[in-house]
Scaffold this motif. Sequence first.
Motif, PDB file in Angstrom:
ATOM      1  N   LEU A 104       0.832  -1.197   0.000  1.00 25.80           N
ATOM      2  CA  LEU A 104       0.000   0.000   0.000  1.00 25.80           C
ATOM      3  C   LEU A 104       0.869   1.249   0.000  1.00 25.80           C
ATOM      4  CD1 LEU A 104      -2.554  -0.904   2.833  1.00 25.80           C
ATOM      5  CD2 LEU A 104      -2.860  -1.176   0.377  1.00 25.80           C
ATOM      6  N   PRO A 105       0.415   2.305  -0.693  1.00 25.57           N
ATOM      7  CA  PRO A 105       1.093   3.584  -0.499  1.00 25.57           C
ATOM      8  C   PRO A 105       0.989   3.932   0.985  1.00 25.57           C
ATOM      9  CG  PRO A 105      -0.660   3.770  -2.169  1.00 25.57           C
ATOM     10  CD  PRO A 105      -0.739   2.413  -1.565  1.00 25.57           C
ATOM     11  N   THR A 106       2.105   4.322   1.593  1.00 31.35           N
ATOM     12  CA  THR A 106       2.138   4.494   3.046  1.00 31.35           C
ATOM     13  C   THR A 106       2.777   5.820   3.424  1.00 31.35           C
ATOM     14  OG1 THR A 106       2.282   2.096   3.318  1.00 31.35           O
ATOM     15  CG2 THR A 106       2.929   3.437   5.200  1.00 31.35           C
ATOM     16  N   LEU A 107       2.108   6.514   4.344  1.00 31.85           N
ATOM     17  CA  LEU A 107       2.600   7.762   4.907  1.00 31.85           C
ATOM     18  C   LEU A 107       2.936   7.526   6.369  1.00 31.85           C
ATOM     19  CD1 LEU A 107      -0.107  10.131   3.369  1.00 31.85           C
ATOM     20  CD2 LEU A 107       2.134   9.515   2.420  1.00 31.85           C
ATOM     21  N   LEU A 108       4.080   8.046   6.806  1.00 34.28           N
ATOM     22  CA  LEU A 108       4.590   7.801   8.149  1.00 34.28           C
ATOM     23  C   LEU A 108       4.642   9.108   8.943  1.00 34.28           C
ATOM     24  CD1 LEU A 108       7.605   5.572   7.037  1.00 34.28           C
ATOM     25  CD2 LEU A 108       5.348   4.794   7.807  1.00 34.28           C
ATOM     26  N   ASP A 109       4.228   9.045  10.184  1.00 35.28           N
ATOM     27  CA  ASP A 109       4.198  10.189  11.085  1.00 35.28           C
ATOM     28  C   ASP A 109       5.579  10.415  11.692  1.00 35.28           C
ATOM     29  OD1 ASP A 109       3.739  12.024  13.142  1.00 35.28           O
ATOM     30  OD2 ASP A 109       2.036  10.928  13.982  1.00 35.28           O
ATOM     31  N   PRO A 110       6.222  11.557  11.404  1.00 34.77           N
ATOM     32  CA  PRO A 110       7.555  11.825  11.959  1.00 34.77           C
ATOM     33  C   PRO A 110       7.587  11.863  13.488  1.00 34.77           C
ATOM     34  CG  PRO A 110       7.013  13.419  10.243  1.00 34.77           C
ATOM     35  CD  PRO A 110       5.778  12.624  10.502  1.00 34.77           C
ATOM     36  N   ASP A 111       6.449  12.080  14.138  1.00 37.26           N
ATOM     37  CA  ASP A 111       6.433  12.093  15.606  1.00 37.26           C
ATOM     38  C   ASP A 111       6.849  10.746  16.193  1.00 37.26           C
ATOM     39  OD1 ASP A 111       5.721  14.733  15.621  1.00 37.26           O
ATOM     40  OD2 ASP A 111       3.645  14.405  16.269  1.00 37.26           O
ATOM     41  N   LEU A 112       6.738   9.673  15.433  1.00 37.56           N
ATOM     42  CA  LEU A 112       7.179   8.364  15.916  1.00 37.56           C
ATOM     43  C   LEU A 112       8.690   8.350  16.158  1.00 37.56           C
ATOM     44  CD1 LEU A 112       4.940   6.146  13.643  1.00 37.56           C
ATOM     45  CD2 LEU A 112       4.805   6.293  16.154  1.00 37.56           C
ATOM     46  N   LYS A 113       9.422   9.205  15.457  1.00 37.72           N
ATOM     47  CA  LYS A 113      10.884   9.258  15.604  1.00 37.72           C
ATOM     48  C   LYS A 113      11.322   9.835  16.944  1.00 37.72           C
ATOM     49  CE  LYS A 113      12.104   9.596  10.729  1.00 37.72           C
ATOM     50  NZ  LYS A 113      12.856  10.379   9.734  1.00 37.72           N
ATOM     51  N   ARG A 114      10.395  10.338  17.731  1.00 40.93           N
ATOM     52  CA  ARG A 114      10.721  10.874  19.054  1.00 40.93           C
ATOM     53  C   ARG A 114      11.040   9.768  20.065  1.00 40.93           C
ATOM     54  NH1 ARG A 114       6.014  15.474  19.795  1.00 40.93           N
ATOM     55  NH2 ARG A 114       6.683  16.762  18.032  1.00 40.93           N
ATOM     56  N   HIS A 115      10.781   8.528  19.688  1.00 38.76           N
ATOM     57  CA  HIS A 115      10.924   7.399  20.609  1.00 38.76           C
ATOM     58  C   HIS A 115      12.021   6.453  20.132  1.00 38.76           C
ATOM     59  CE1 HIS A 115       7.167   8.745  22.394  1.00 38.76           C
ATOM     60  NE2 HIS A 115       6.698   8.842  21.164  1.00 38.76           N
ATOM     61  N   ASP A 116      12.685   5.820  21.087  1.00 36.72           N
ATOM     62  CA  ASP A 116      13.715   4.827  20.750  1.00 36.72           C
ATOM     63  C   ASP A 116      13.078   3.573  20.163  1.00 36.72           C
ATOM     64  OD1 ASP A 116      15.773   6.460  21.667  1.00 36.72           O
ATOM     65  OD2 ASP A 116      15.710   5.598  23.683  1.00 36.72           O
ATOM     66  N   THR A 117      11.964   3.141  20.766  1.00 33.70           N
ATOM     67  CA  THR A 117      11.244   1.975  20.260  1.00 33.70           C
ATOM     68  C   THR A 117       9.766   2.313  20.161  1.00 33.70           C
ATOM     69  OG1 THR A 117      10.904   1.060  22.475  1.00 33.70           O
ATOM     70  CG2 THR A 117      12.856   0.310  21.268  1.00 33.70           C
TER      71      THR A 117
END
Length: 173
Positions: free
Chosen positions: A128-141
């Motif tokens: 599927l075409p997928t968009l990712l939320d950059p806020d997830l990068k605030r966490h190590d896991t």
Amino acid sequence: MDASSAELKERENMPNKLRESARRVQEFLSAKGFVFEVQELPGSTRTAKEAADSVGCQVGQIAKSLVFKDKSTGEPVLVVASGANRVDLKKIKAATGLRLGRADGNYVKEKVGFAIGGVPPAGHIRPLPTLLDPDLKRHDTIWAAAGTPFALFQLKPDDLEPLTDGRWVELSE
């Protein structure tokens, strides 16, 4: 007890056995060379809050997979957002040109192969075409759904892009 009943009873007594949808996700991850381990939990992971409570993490560490319908093509688009965020469809349109609308449970199951509440970020009927939320990068896991409303797997935010072939887009309200 017939053979299928015996098999069901044996599966219930073996915690390492995954339900069919969770097993499909585990097989997909393994086939792609990822070492993530799908875990089925006793508590619900249907919502980001329930998932966070089940694994003992912050709601923002839950990578919720939301399926939307592209209003131009009728095709599904996946948004993987932080569990702490609401998705802003106007931001997505401004960033990508995609006009997205809500998708009901029947549409999601038919087009993606998983029911709402257990949609994983990858391993669908087709990519599927997928968009990712950059806020997830605030966490190590982070934790993502794995095919059922009781299954999750842990990963690092940087794993999302190679796992999904997605792109990072500012998409939260």
